[in-house]
Design a protein around this motif. Structure first.
Motif, mmCIF file in Angstrom:
data_model
loop_
_atom_site.group_PDB
_atom_site.id
_atom_site.type_symbol
_atom_site.label_atom_id
_atom_site.label_comp_id
_atom_site.label_asym_id
_atom_site.label_seq_id
_atom_site.Cartn_x
_atom_site.Cartn_y
_atom_site.Cartn_z
ATOM 1 N N LYS A 197 -6.471 7.486 2.453
ATOM 2 C CA LYS A 197 -8.009 7.311 1.802
ATOM 3 C C LYS A 197 -8.749 6.389 2.827
ATOM 4 O O LYS A 197 -9.827 6.539 3.032
ATOM 5 C CB LYS A 197 -8.150 6.931 0.353
ATOM 6 N N GLN A 198 -8.369 5.230 2.942
ATOM 7 C CA GLN A 198 -8.615 4.184 3.805
ATOM 8 C C GLN A 198 -9.091 4.941 5.185
ATOM 9 O O GLN A 198 -10.201 4.444 5.540
ATOM 10 C CB GLN A 198 -7.643 2.985 3.910
ATOM 11 N N GLN A 252 -3.284 5.614 -0.439
ATOM 12 C CA GLN A 252 -4.104 4.606 -0.347
ATOM 13 C C GLN A 252 -4.513 4.509 1.057
ATOM 14 O O GLN A 252 -5.608 4.244 1.662
ATOM 15 C CB GLN A 252 -3.637 2.856 -0.744
ATOM 16 N N ALA A 296 0.854 -1.209 -0.117
ATOM 17 C CA ALA A 296 -0.081 -0.110 0.091
ATOM 18 C C ALA A 296 1.073 1.152 -0.033
ATOM 19 O O ALA A 296 1.918 1.412 0.514
ATOM 20 C CB ALA A 296 -0.840 0.231 1.191
#
Length: 68
Positions: free
Chosen positions: A19-20, A16, A12
């Motif tokens: 955003k998660q 990412q 990752a």
């Protein structure tokens, strides 16, 4: 912290992960809002009868009426 490390090891990238975590925070906050509003509407009739008041949703922004 372990989850972040594991996700980085699995490939990752920073964007990412950001955003998660933002998505998880948004879902958690939305769920908390739904629960809070459900409790509000479930408890207000009992509060009104116990306190002898007629507090409605529009009155919530006027917090000075609740404690008395």
């Amino acid at each position: 912290m372990k989850e972040t490390g594991l996700r980085k090891v699995m490939g990752a990238v920073r964007s990412q992960l950001i955003k998660q975590y933002l998505a998880e925070t948004l879902v958690t906050s939305a769920l908390a809002l739904v629960i809070a509003l459900s409790l509000f509407f479930a408890i207000m009739p009992n509060y009104n009868s116990l306190a002898g008041r007629d507090v409605q949703m529009k009155d919530v922004s006027r917090l000075e009426i609740l404690p008395s």
